[in-house]
Each structure stands twice: as C-alpha cells, then as structure tokens.
Write a protein that holds these residues in place. Structure first.
Motif, PDB file in Angstrom:
ATOM      1  N   ASN A   1       0.810  -1.218   0.000  1.00  0.00           N
ATOM      2  CA  ASN A   1       0.000   0.000   0.000  1.00  0.00           C
ATOM      3  C   ASN A   1       0.845   1.270   0.000  1.00  0.00           C
ATOM      4  O   ASN A   1       0.514   2.236  -0.675  1.00  0.00           O
ATOM      5  CB  ASN A   1      -0.949   0.022   1.199  1.00  0.00           C
ATOM      6  CG  ASN A   1      -1.992  -1.064   1.092  1.00  0.00           C
ATOM      7  OD1 ASN A   1      -2.514  -1.334   0.026  1.00  0.00           O
ATOM      8  ND2 ASN A   1      -2.276  -1.704   2.207  1.00  0.00           N
ATOM      9  N   LYS A   2       1.942   1.254   0.766  1.00  0.00           N
ATOM     10  CA  LYS A   2       2.773   2.451   0.871  1.00  0.00           C
ATOM     11  C   LYS A   2       4.191   2.061   1.264  1.00  0.00           C
ATOM     12  O   LYS A   2       4.387   1.245   2.160  1.00  0.00           O
ATOM     13  CB  LYS A   2       2.183   3.388   1.922  1.00  0.00           C
ATOM     14  CG  LYS A   2       2.877   4.705   2.055  1.00  0.00           C
ATOM     15  CD  LYS A   2       2.149   5.578   3.072  1.00  0.00           C
ATOM     16  CE  LYS A   2       2.821   6.919   3.227  1.00  0.00           C
ATOM     17  NZ  LYS A   2       2.137   7.751   4.227  1.00  0.00           N
ATOM     18  N   LEU A   3       5.167   2.660   0.585  1.00  0.00           N
ATOM     19  CA  LEU A   3       6.574   2.407   0.882  1.00  0.00           C
ATOM     20  C   LEU A   3       7.300   3.752   0.921  1.00  0.00           C
ATOM     21  O   LEU A   3       7.378   4.461  -0.082  1.00  0.00           O
ATOM     22  CB  LEU A   3       7.180   1.482  -0.174  1.00  0.00           C
ATOM     23  CG  LEU A   3       8.478   0.772   0.147  1.00  0.00           C
ATOM     24  CD1 LEU A   3       8.304  -0.127   1.370  1.00  0.00           C
ATOM     25  CD2 LEU A   3       8.930  -0.055  -1.030  1.00  0.00           C
ATOM     26  N   GLU A   4       7.802   4.107   2.077  1.00  0.00           N
ATOM     27  CA  GLU A   4       8.488   5.390   2.271  1.00  0.00           C
ATOM     28  C   GLU A   4       9.877   5.365   1.621  1.00  0.00           C
ATOM     29  O   GLU A   4      10.451   4.289   1.414  1.00  0.00           O
ATOM     30  CB  GLU A   4       8.634   5.676   3.770  1.00  0.00           C
ATOM     31  CG  GLU A   4       7.331   5.829   4.515  1.00  0.00           C
ATOM     32  CD  GLU A   4       6.607   7.123   4.217  1.00  0.00           C
ATOM     33  OE1 GLU A   4       7.246   8.093   3.760  1.00  0.00           O
ATOM     34  OE2 GLU A   4       5.385   7.164   4.446  1.00  0.00           O
ATOM     35  N   PRO A   5      10.446   6.540   1.322  1.00  0.00           N
ATOM     36  CA  PRO A   5      11.807   6.591   0.771  1.00  0.00           C
ATOM     37  C   PRO A   5      12.805   5.877   1.686  1.00  0.00           C
ATOM     38  O   PRO A   5      12.779   6.050   2.908  1.00  0.00           O
ATOM     39  CB  PRO A   5      12.109   8.093   0.711  1.00  0.00           C
ATOM     40  CG  PRO A   5      10.764   8.737   0.613  1.00  0.00           C
ATOM     41  CD  PRO A   5       9.854   7.862   1.426  1.00  0.00           C
ATOM     42  N   GLY A   6      13.634   5.021   1.102  1.00  0.00           N
ATOM     43  CA  GLY A   6      14.629   4.270   1.859  1.00  0.00           C
ATOM     44  C   GLY A   6      14.100   3.045   2.573  1.00  0.00           C
ATOM     45  O   GLY A   6      14.868   2.262   3.128  1.00  0.00           O
ATOM     46  N   GLU A   7      12.798   2.832   2.557  1.00  0.00           N
ATOM     47  CA  GLU A   7      12.194   1.693   3.247  1.00  0.00           C
ATOM     48  C   GLU A   7      12.272   0.432   2.380  1.00  0.00           C
ATOM     49  O   GLU A   7      12.178   0.486   1.162  1.00  0.00           O
ATOM     50  CB  GLU A   7      10.736   2.012   3.569  1.00  0.00           C
ATOM     51  CG  GLU A   7      10.053   0.977   4.432  1.00  0.00           C
ATOM     52  CD  GLU A   7       8.613   1.361   4.763  1.00  0.00           C
ATOM     53  OE1 GLU A   7       8.039   0.655   5.614  1.00  0.00           O
ATOM     54  OE2 GLU A   7       8.072   2.320   4.208  1.00  0.00           O
ATOM     55  N   THR A   8      12.427  -0.708   3.036  1.00  0.00           N
ATOM     56  CA  THR A   8      12.462  -2.011   2.372  1.00  0.00           C
ATOM     57  C   THR A   8      11.403  -2.910   2.989  1.00  0.00           C
ATOM     58  O   THR A   8      11.202  -2.885   4.202  1.00  0.00           O
ATOM     59  CB  THR A   8      13.846  -2.670   2.534  1.00  0.00           C
ATOM     60  OG1 THR A   8      14.833  -1.831   1.918  1.00  0.00           O
ATOM     61  CG2 THR A   8      13.900  -4.041   1.881  1.00  0.00           C
ATOM     62  N   THR A   9      10.741  -3.690   2.161  1.00  0.00           N
ATOM     63  CA  THR A   9       9.767  -4.656   2.643  1.00  0.00           C
ATOM     64  C   THR A   9       9.838  -5.890   1.756  1.00  0.00           C
ATOM     65  O   THR A   9      10.559  -5.909   0.759  1.00  0.00           O
ATOM     66  CB  THR A   9       8.337  -4.058   2.667  1.00  0.00           C
ATOM     67  OG1 THR A   9       7.478  -4.949   3.374  1.00  0.00           O
ATOM     68  CG2 THR A   9       7.808  -3.840   1.264  1.00  0.00           C
ATOM     69  N   SER A  10       9.095  -6.914   2.123  1.00  0.00           N
ATOM     70  CA  SER A  10       9.086  -8.120   1.294  1.00  0.00           C
ATOM     71  C   SER A  10       7.693  -8.730   1.278  1.00  0.00           C
ATOM     72  O   SER A  10       6.890  -8.505   2.177  1.00  0.00           O
ATOM     73  CB  SER A  10      10.107  -9.139   1.792  1.00  0.00           C
ATOM     74  OG  SER A  10       9.809  -9.543   3.103  1.00  0.00           O
ATOM     75  N   LEU A  11       7.447  -9.502   0.228  1.00  0.00           N
ATOM     76  CA  LEU A  11       6.219 -10.274   0.074  1.00  0.00           C
ATOM     77  C   LEU A  11       6.614 -11.737  -0.012  1.00  0.00           C
ATOM     78  O   LEU A  11       7.606 -12.075  -0.653  1.00  0.00           O
ATOM     79  CB  LEU A  11       5.475  -9.875  -1.200  1.00  0.00           C
ATOM     80  CG  LEU A  11       4.993  -8.442  -1.311  1.00  0.00           C
ATOM     81  CD1 LEU A  11       4.455  -8.172  -2.719  1.00  0.00           C
ATOM     82  CD2 LEU A  11       3.923  -8.173  -0.279  1.00  0.00           C
ATOM     83  N   TYR A  12       5.842 -12.595   0.611  1.00  0.00           N
ATOM     84  CA  TYR A  12       6.140 -14.027   0.605  1.00  0.00           C
ATOM     85  C   TYR A  12       4.916 -14.800   0.148  1.00  0.00           C
ATOM     86  O   TYR A  12       3.801 -14.555   0.607  1.00  0.00           O
ATOM     87  CB  TYR A  12       6.543 -14.493   2.003  1.00  0.00           C
ATOM     88  CG  TYR A  12       6.707 -15.993   2.103  1.00  0.00           C
ATOM     89  CD1 TYR A  12       7.805 -16.621   1.529  1.00  0.00           C
ATOM     90  CD2 TYR A  12       5.759 -16.776   2.736  1.00  0.00           C
ATOM     91  CE1 TYR A  12       7.954 -17.989   1.604  1.00  0.00           C
ATOM     92  CE2 TYR A  12       5.901 -18.141   2.819  1.00  0.00           C
ATOM     93  CZ  TYR A  12       7.004 -18.754   2.246  1.00  0.00           C
ATOM     94  OH  TYR A  12       7.136 -20.113   2.313  1.00  0.00           O
ATOM     95  N   SER A  13       5.125 -15.727  -0.771  1.00  0.00           N
ATOM     96  CA  SER A  13       4.072 -16.631  -1.220  1.00  0.00           C
ATOM     97  C   SER A  13       4.610 -18.052  -1.099  1.00  0.00           C
ATOM     98  O   SER A  13       5.602 -18.395  -1.750  1.00  0.00           O
ATOM     99  CB  SER A  13       3.688 -16.327  -2.667  1.00  0.00           C
ATOM    100  OG  SER A  13       2.642 -17.176  -3.071  1.00  0.00           O
TER     101      SER A  13
END
Length: 79
Positions: A35-47
């Motif tokens: 939905n939202k990713l800030e500058p410099g932020e990292t996230t991941s999705l797993y399936s």
C-alpha cells in the motif's frame, strides 16, 4: 517465493501489486500488494506456493501512473 522491494527513490511509492502469469493456461496468481513504501524503506512479500504448471511463467508488477492510469511491467520471465 520471496520478493524484496527497496524504495531507493526520494518519493513515497503507493499501490504496488505483484502477480504471476502463466501464459499457456491464462492463470494469474496474486502475490501481494504494498500500500505504501516510504523513501529508503524495504519490505518483502512471501508466497509459499506458486500455482500453475508448465512453461512461460512471468512475474509482473503494476502501479499507478496517475489517478486514471495503471502501468504493468514484467520483472522476470522463465521459459
């Protein structure tokens, strides 16, 4: 499958959708939405499971270009 997303831009990124497409069977599998990713932020999705069999697998993501337009980009193709 794990997808890691790193926002290396200086802008907030919103509404990223990731999905697999299997061309031979016209099967689409939703892998998740950010939905939202800030500058410099990292996230991941797993399936845990990739459905569909056979060849011609493509990984795509879609994102809003503006209020009325959505772009779709291919990230990877496995023959």
């Amino acid at each position: 499958m794990t997808i890691e997303i790193n926002n290396s831009s200086k802008q907030v990124i919103t509404d990223l959708n990731f999905f697999f497409a299997f061309e031979s069977a016209h099967v689409y599998q939703d892998l998740g939405k950010i939905n939202k990713l800030e500058p410099g932020e990292t996230t991941s999705l797993y399936s845990p499971l990739i459905k569909g069999t056979g060849n011609d697998r493509s990984l795509f993501f879609q994102y809003p270009v503006n209020i009325t337009e959505i772009a779709v980009e291919s990230l990877a193709y496995v023959a």
